[in-house]
Design an enzyme around this catalytic site. Structure first.
Site, short mmCIF file in Angstrom:
data_model
loop_
_atom_site.label_atom_id
_atom_site.label_comp_id
_atom_site.label_asym_id
_atom_site.label_seq_id
_atom_site.Cartn_x
_atom_site.Cartn_y
_atom_site.Cartn_z
N TYR A 60 0.83 -1.20 0.00
CA TYR A 60 0.00 0.00 0.00
C TYR A 60 0.87 1.25 0.00
O TYR A 60 1.84 1.37 0.76
CB TYR A 60 -0.91 0.02 1.24
CG TYR A 60 -1.56 1.37 1.46
CD1 TYR A 60 -2.58 1.81 0.61
CD2 TYR A 60 -1.12 2.22 2.46
CE1 TYR A 60 -3.14 3.05 0.78
CE2 TYR A 60 -1.68 3.46 2.64
CZ TYR A 60 -2.69 3.88 1.80
OH TYR A 60 -3.25 5.12 1.96
N HIS A 90 -0.86 17.47 -1.74
CA HIS A 90 -1.26 17.89 -0.40
C HIS A 90 -0.80 19.31 -0.07
O HIS A 90 -1.00 19.76 1.07
CB HIS A 90 -0.73 16.92 0.65
CG HIS A 90 -1.66 15.76 0.91
ND1 HIS A 90 -2.84 15.90 1.60
CD2 HIS A 90 -1.59 14.46 0.53
CE1 HIS A 90 -3.46 14.74 1.66
NE2 HIS A 90 -2.71 13.85 1.01
N ASN A 202 2.18 10.48 6.78
CA ASN A 202 1.09 9.69 7.33
C ASN A 202 1.35 9.42 8.82
O ASN A 202 1.63 8.31 9.23
CB ASN A 202 1.00 8.38 6.54
CG ASN A 202 -0.24 7.58 6.86
OD1 ASN A 202 -0.23 6.37 6.80
ND2 ASN A 202 -1.34 8.25 7.18
N ARG A 286 -11.20 30.31 48.25
CA ARG A 286 -11.30 29.12 49.10
C ARG A 286 -11.16 27.82 48.31
O ARG A 286 -10.58 26.85 48.77
CB ARG A 286 -12.66 29.15 49.82
CG ARG A 286 -12.79 28.08 50.86
CD ARG A 286 -14.16 27.91 51.50
NE ARG A 286 -15.15 28.89 51.21
CZ ARG A 286 -16.45 28.64 51.25
NH1 ARG A 286 -16.89 27.42 51.52
NH2 ARG A 286 -17.33 29.59 50.99
#
Length: 514
Positions: A60, A90, A202, A286
């Site tokens: 892949y 990208h 990735n 407090r």
């Protein structure tokens, strides 16, 4: 000149948040291990991939397209071009550019992941990442465009492109073409091998790098909020017994107890008496350990999540060269970082809210036990035209409101993307950016509170000239008096605020030894 900065070695062994922060701030340098066994382990993964390609293996992102395009078979003659197409298409980021500190952290974080030796990259790729850090060549990385699974693809494409001598960098304070800087420094642009584009992009490096920086800032704000609370107790003539050790022993949250101990130790002296009959201060004083303590208790958990991600191989597929396996999974999913950052921004925004409420008490004559309205230091006829911290309190309210608005968790807004391949995503990078914005706003609130605490204690001393501050608070007050003149006549405070914000980020005050 000899480089005397300590070196942090990248060899696949565990790194911590402080390592990434030190590299980002340039107090330490990054050094890739020269150990032969480390380099052989890295190269073994690349050699294994080469052998699979020769044997016509289907891998892949190497012999197939990416994501939903995984069924597309890449012709053998085009395999070498595929990684370069990945970072090219990208290149569509938007928003602000990451700061130099953030960019260094991103490069170091990606180097840490690839140094695990499970990504099938060559040692040359790791060497190139080290070169960027060594020469402080900083990829210009747009902050927006990642959904946090399949990792930080778009922002990391800018790092991958720079390794190959493309796109723009910041170098010596100037925005320049990477190719020109490489030529100037005689750096050879990288030609990505099969899988290396995917291995670079990735993964979760951007969100994890930002998370490291966010954690460090949150940790310091946690401590500074305790110190400020102690100062505000003194300024408002509050009740130091609210932080009693026996009181907190019956509610055993360790972080809450630690915060109470810090405030208790800061107040280790008799406190001024009040003439009213109120036994209990309002909640913002407090219950301060109960608010700050949530962050104090959460920080170790957040550290574990962030550092586990930092020290992970988080791309896909994982290349197990030792057992000659290619393992397809989803380690690029940034769910742990998303959760840590969504939770951190909530706990930090609560610090802003707490201090905002403390300031509201300090400036109001109905609640501040004798201090002048708006903590104005002016007396006599001119007091009528002076307004002290009136506007600063309004700004603090605005910054606090914006911080609280940012606490909506990003991780619940998963979107199905990329032809429903990425149908459940983490939004971890958005969560990390949100956390940084909440930190920025809270640091502005804290800077304002440093001015208010310094002013409030000085004005309390006018009422009680015999007031003796404990050692830690006396030192803090003296330091603040050196930085901030007493506000008598109205003046613009913006420059002082900006200087204090930088002091906070530089951790200018040594607070607690625990």
């Amino acid at each position: 000149m000899t480089n005397t900065k300590p070196a942090i070695t990248f060899d696949g062994t565990r790194l911590c948040i402080e390592d990434i922060v030190a590299i980002s701030q340039q107090t330490s340098s990054a050094q890739l291990s020269a150990a032969p066994e480390f380099r052989q382990r890295i190269q073994k993964g690349a050699d294994f991939l080469d052998r699979l390609l020769r044997e016509d293996g289907v891998i892949y992102g190497v012999t197939t397209g990416y994501g939903d395009s995984c069924t597309v078979v890449i012709p053998p003659e085009l395999i070498a071009e595929l990684p370069h197409h990945l970072y090219t298409y990208h290149g569509c980021g938007a928003g602000r550019f990451l700061t130099p500190e953030e960019s260094r952290a991103v490069v170091a974080t990606r180097l840490a992941s690839l140094s695990q030796g499970m990504s099938g990259v060559s040692i040359a790729l790791l060497d190139q990442l080290e070169i960027l850090l060594k020469h402080d060549i900083l990829p210009l990385i747009p902050a927006e465009g990642s959904v946090g699974a399949s990792g930080d693809l778009t922002p990391l494409s800018y790092v991958a492109a720079v390794l190959c001598g493309e796109r723009e960098v910041m170098y010596r304070g100037e925005r320049r073409n990477a190719s020109d800087v490489f030529t100037e420094l005689n750096i050879q642009p990288l030609r990505l091998r099969p899988k290396e584009g995917l291995a670079m992009m990735n993964g979760t490096a951007v969100m994890t790098a930002l998370a490291c920086l966010a954690w460090q800032r949150a940790d310091y704000l946690c401590k500074l909020s305790a110190r400020l609370t102690a100062m505000n107790v003194v300024a408002s003539a509050g009740n130091a017994n609210h932080f009693d050790e026996t009181l907190f022993a019956v509610k055993p949250h360790a972080g809450q107890q630690a915060v109470a101990a810090r405030i208790r130790n800061d107040l280790a002296s008799p406190q001024p008496s009040r003439n009213d009959e109120r036994l209990q201060d309002r909640y913002s004083l407090r219950c301060a350990p109960h608010v700050i303590g949530v962050l104090e208790d959460a920080l170790p958990f957040f550290r574990t999540l962030i550092e586990n991600e930092l020290n992970s191989a988080n791309d896909n597929p994982i290349i197990d060269a030792e057992n000659e396996r290619v393992l397809h999974g989803g380690h690029f999913y940034g769910g742990h970082i998303a959760f840590a950052m969504d939770s951190l921004k909530n706990t930090v925004a609560n610090l802003a809210d707490l201090l905002d409420r403390q300031l509201a008490l300090l400036v109001d004559t109905r609640f501040n036990h004798g201090l002048p309205s708006n903590l104005s230091g002016c007396t006599g006829p001119r007091a009528a035209i002076n307004h002290g911290l009136k506007a600063l309190q309004i700004s603090v309210s605005a910054w606090t409101a914006e911080a609280l608005k940012q606490t909506m968790p990003a991780s619940v807004f998963s979107r199905s993307t990329e032809c429903h391949n990425q149908d459940k995503v983490s939004m971890g990078t958005i969560a990390a950016r949100d956390a940084l914005r909440v930190l920025e706003l809270t640091e502005q609130v804290v800077a304002a509170m440093l001015i208010a605490a310094r002013q409030g204690i000085a004005l309390r001393r006018r009422i009680d000239p015999n007031l003796q501050l404990p050692e830690a608070l006396a030192a803090m007050q003296a330091d603040l008096e050196d930085r901030i003149p007493l506000l008598v006549e109205d003046r613009a405070l913006d420059k002082e605020l900006q200087a204090l914000i930088l002091n906070i980020r530089a951790e200018a005050w040594v607070l607690y030894a625990d």
